[in-house]
Design an enzyme around this catalytic site. Structure first.
Site, PDB file in Angstrom:
ATOM      1  N   ASN A  60       0.824  -1.209   0.000  1.00 19.64           N
ATOM      2  CA  ASN A  60       0.000   0.000   0.000  1.00 19.64           C
ATOM      3  C   ASN A  60       0.860   1.262   0.000  1.00 19.64           C
ATOM      4  O   ASN A  60       2.098   1.205  -0.064  1.00 19.64           O
ATOM      5  CB  ASN A  60      -0.970  -0.007   1.188  1.00 19.64           C
ATOM      6  CG  ASN A  60      -0.244  -0.059   2.536  1.00 19.64           C
ATOM      7  OD1 ASN A  60       0.949   0.241   2.633  1.00 19.64           O
ATOM      8  ND2 ASN A  60      -0.962  -0.439   3.576  1.00 19.64           N
ATOM      9  N   CYS A 100      -7.852  -2.423  -6.496  1.00 19.32           N
ATOM     10  CA  CYS A 100      -7.138  -2.493  -5.226  1.00 19.32           C
ATOM     11  C   CYS A 100      -8.128  -2.047  -4.157  1.00 19.32           C
ATOM     12  O   CYS A 100      -9.224  -2.594  -4.070  1.00 19.32           O
ATOM     13  CB  CYS A 100      -5.864  -1.657  -5.251  1.00 19.32           C
ATOM     14  SG  CYS A 100      -6.058   0.035  -5.870  1.00 19.32           S
ATOM     15  N   SER A 101      -7.793  -1.047  -3.359  1.00 22.04           N
ATOM     16  CA  SER A 101      -8.750  -0.550  -2.368  1.00 22.04           C
ATOM     17  C   SER A 101      -9.653   0.508  -2.994  1.00 22.04           C
ATOM     18  O   SER A 101     -10.838   0.304  -3.189  1.00 22.04           O
ATOM     19  CB  SER A 101      -8.013   0.004  -1.148  1.00 22.04           C
ATOM     20  OG  SER A 101      -7.348  -1.039  -0.455  1.00 22.04           O
ATOM     21  N   TRP A 157      -7.305   3.772  -7.441  1.00 24.13           N
ATOM     22  CA  TRP A 157      -6.664   4.912  -8.110  1.00 24.13           C
ATOM     23  C   TRP A 157      -5.141   4.939  -7.916  1.00 24.13           C
ATOM     24  O   TRP A 157      -4.470   5.810  -8.448  1.00 24.13           O
ATOM     25  CB  TRP A 157      -7.272   6.239  -7.679  1.00 24.13           C
ATOM     26  CG  TRP A 157      -7.375   6.471  -6.181  1.00 24.13           C
ATOM     27  CD1 TRP A 157      -6.449   6.178  -5.221  1.00 24.13           C
ATOM     28  CD2 TRP A 157      -8.473   7.073  -5.490  1.00 24.13           C
ATOM     29  NE1 TRP A 157      -6.894   6.557  -3.983  1.00 24.13           N
ATOM     30  CE2 TRP A 157      -8.139   7.116  -4.105  1.00 24.13           C
ATOM     31  CE3 TRP A 157      -9.707   7.597  -5.896  1.00 24.13           C
ATOM     32  CZ2 TRP A 157      -8.993   7.660  -3.139  1.00 24.13           C
ATOM     33  CZ3 TRP A 157     -10.554   8.126  -4.923  1.00 24.13           C
ATOM     34  CH2 TRP A 157     -10.205   8.160  -3.573  1.00 24.13           C
ATOM     35  N   ASP A 158      -4.574   4.018  -7.158  1.00 27.19           N
ATOM     36  CA  ASP A 158      -3.120   3.958  -6.982  1.00 27.19           C
ATOM     37  C   ASP A 158      -2.543   2.723  -7.683  1.00 27.19           C
ATOM     38  O   ASP A 158      -2.069   2.811  -8.814  1.00 27.19           O
ATOM     39  CB  ASP A 158      -2.761   3.938  -5.491  1.00 27.19           C
ATOM     40  CG  ASP A 158      -3.043   5.271  -4.809  1.00 27.19           C
ATOM     41  OD1 ASP A 158      -2.722   6.305  -5.406  1.00 27.19           O
ATOM     42  OD2 ASP A 158      -3.580   5.266  -3.688  1.00 27.19           O
TER      43      ASP A 158
END
Length: 614
Positions: free
Chosen positions: A368, A431-432, A435-436
């Site tokens: 993360n 992912c969460s 956007w990353d």
């Protein structure tokens, strides 16, 4: 530069040094020859420390090979740091060789842990410089108009204002810079050779960002769900409601031949109760059916023989790399499994494949933002350290985990490309928040699969699509206009700051460095792009969403474009590029890719005290 104005000037600096280990002025007393001195000039854009004379340097010993001789700093010499790239500024005490104590400043950069140190002739000057930097480097999120990106074009903007005599409303009439990613143009390029096309462009469902504020205004989805249908709109709304930040599944890439496609979203709101959404399940079912139908109509290339796949993947056991007969959609959850499971306690989680028929789920283990920030700080500290044990340099680099994170991202990107190209499956990334890590893997997978994105125009289009339009939060991750390590309204949230985009550029560099002839861009292009992530000289990488850039900040009208700058810069275009040697899919053997991930020395060590690059 246009719009750059001097706001402060100091002479007779008593001490100047930086991360490179050079001490440029160490006398501790004003120079006797006032025609040669170190000066400080601060503009709206940067702090510049420069020397007015020429310093005598020892010549290279005649018997030494010039390739082995460390060259002194060029003359005349200057040091500079963009104000926006200042992470924090601190007052410091400097003790001269004569044991004289002087007050000075240390500027800590956001980029590579760089530092600039200088001592002013008086304490009053120190306070004045400190106050000026705090004011102009950290205007705060609500005052981004004070960043140089806006200041550089302020005169043009003001001269273009037209006032409506009836309402008194002011309108900027300046022509905006070119938008490199036009959704209709790009998706039309992707769909051009597909008849019938399994995908369709949604031009209205998010036109005012009413469906998802962090998504682009134009989306794409299965043609079996036309946006004019009330049922489609219901499915989209309910699917968005079931995903974090309303980020529902949408298409980002299609190979234009069959059902091979790449989709992205955010994590579902499953929670500890195992919540479900019939609309979300139906949406993914429509993706499967559209892709399966397109594959049945197209001529599917044969799967490579077993020995080829073994060499390609790097293992003799292919059981995990061959889909079963029921698999029609591959879900890649880019997080570690433990992180995805932990998110269920917050009401989120991951898809239960018992509810999503035809889907298989795999976790990719990418760290993360906190893990990335920690690794970035460690690699910067290592490269800028004067006490690093060079005998264990490679081990020390690996211990930072920076390269390990790069390999994990490249591995996930390669795997996404593998499932699409070899097995012609639609791949669904999240992912969460989506956007990353999702943006990183989506872009890298497309670089592998689509030769257009390996051209200079295509690379820019790709970044504008999957990072800017799909809402990578540049401001939040880079703390533009905000400092760290202090107090007050203009201090960024340290927990949300992370060099995600820098990490992506490093991963892209690994591909360009491994296959330079296949890319129209060069390592210099990527290095220059990385240097302007924090500089705020251009407005391209400001704000968190497309909506903020287009409707709130007016970025394309009020600032210059970094893409125009990169295209004009000498050395950023590969002059030997002719469309690539093969022009096709760049799906190299996975061991070849991962074993050739190396430290990007020209970037990470550019401000360090030790010679690392030849």
């Amino acid at each position: 530069l246009p719009g750059e104005k001097v706001i402060m000037f100091l002479t007779n600096l008593l001490h100047v040094s930086d991360s490179s280990g050079w001490d440029y002025a160490t006398s501790g007393a004003p120079p006797t020859d006032t025609s040669t001195m170190w000066c400080c000039c601060m503009t709206y854009y940067r702090v510049v420390l420069f020397y007015t004379g020429r310093r005598k340097m020892d010549d290279r010993p005649k018997e030494w090979n010039q390739l082995c001789w460390t060259q002194p700093p060029p003359q005349p010499f200057k040091l500079e740091m963009p104000l926006a790239s200042v992470d924090r500024v601190e007052k410091s005490i400097y003790t001269t060789a004569q044991n004289t104590t002087l007050m000075g400043l240390v500027l800590y950069g956001k980029d590579n842990g760089r530092q600039l140190r200088f001592t002013t002739p008086s304490y009053a000057d120190t306070l004045r410089v400190h106050e000026s930097i705090q004011t102009y480097a950290f205007p705060g999120r609500r005052n981004l108009g004070y960043l140089f990106a806006f200041e550089s074009k302020r005169d043009q903007v003001m001269n273009s204002l037209v006032i409506d005599p009836a309402t008194g409303k002011k309108t900027i009439t300046l022509e905006p810079t070119r938008k490199r990613f036009d959704a209709v143009t790009e998706f039309s390029r992707q769909f051009a050779h597909m008849q019938p096309c399994p995908w369709t462009i949604y031009t209205k469902v998010n036109i005012n960002y009413q469906l998802c504020m962090s998504y682009p205004s134009i989306l794409a989805g299965p043609s079996s769900l036309p946006e004019v249908s009330q049922e489609t709109q219901r499915i989209l709304r309910q699917s968005a409601a079931f995903r974090s930040e309303q980020r529902l599944p949408v298409l980002t890439w299609s190979n234009g031949k069959d059902g091979t496609s790449l989709w992205r979203a955010a994590q579902p709101k499953v929670g500890l109760q195992g919540n479900r959404s019939a609309a979300d399940e139906q949406f993914l079912q429509q993706i499967q059916e559209a892709a399966f139908s397109a594959n049945s109509l197209a001529t599917k290339p044969p799967i490579p023989p077993k020995w080829v796949l073994q060499k390609l993947i790097g293992t003799t056991d292919l059981s995990a790399w061959m889909p079963d007969r029921t698999t029609r959609l591959k879900i890649l959850d880019l997080r570690p499994r433990a992180s995805a499971m932990a998110n269920r306690t917050s009401g989120y989680g991951y898809e239960n494949t018992s509810n999503y028929v035809g889907c298989t789920l795999q976790f990719c283990g990418i760290g993360n933002i906190h893990a990335v920030r920690d690794a970035s700080n460690k690699i910067a500290s290592l490269c800028n350290s004067q006490t690093t044990n060079d005998s264990s340099w490679a081990t020390n680099v690996e211990d930072t985990k920076w390269l390990s994170h790069i390999r994990t991202i490249l591995s996930a990107s390669w795997e996404a490309a593998y499932w699409m190209h070899i097995h012609r499956l639609p791949v669904f990334l999240h992912c969460s928040h989506g956007w990353d890590r999702t943006s990183q893997v989506a872009v890298l997978a497309q670089l592998i699969l689509d030769p257009y994105f390996r051209t200079m125009d295509g690379f820019v289009t790709l970044i504008e699509k999957d990072f800017l339009a799909f809402g990578h939060p540049f401001h939040t991750r880079c703390a533009h206009g905000e400092g760290r390590g202090g107090e007050g309204p203009n201090v960024g949230d340290d927990s949300q700051i992370s060099p995600i985009f820098i990490q992506f550029i490093d991963a892209a560099y690994q591909l360009v460095n491994l296959f330079p002839s296949e890319f129209e861009i060069t390592p210099l292009y990527l290095k220059e792009l990385a240097s302007h992530v924090y500089s705020c000289r251009f407005g391209t990488l400001l704000c968190d969403t497309e909506r903020e850039r287009e409707l709130v900040a007016g970025i394309r009208q009020r600032t210059h474009s970094v893409w125009d700058h990169l295209e004009r810069l000498e050395g950023t275009r590969n002059l030997d590029y002719n469309g690539g040697s093969s022009g096709g899919v760049l799906l190299m053997p996975l061991p070849l890719l991962l074993r050739n991930v190396n430290l990007w020395v020209d970037r990470h060590c550019q401000y360090g005290p030790k010679v690392t690059a030849v």
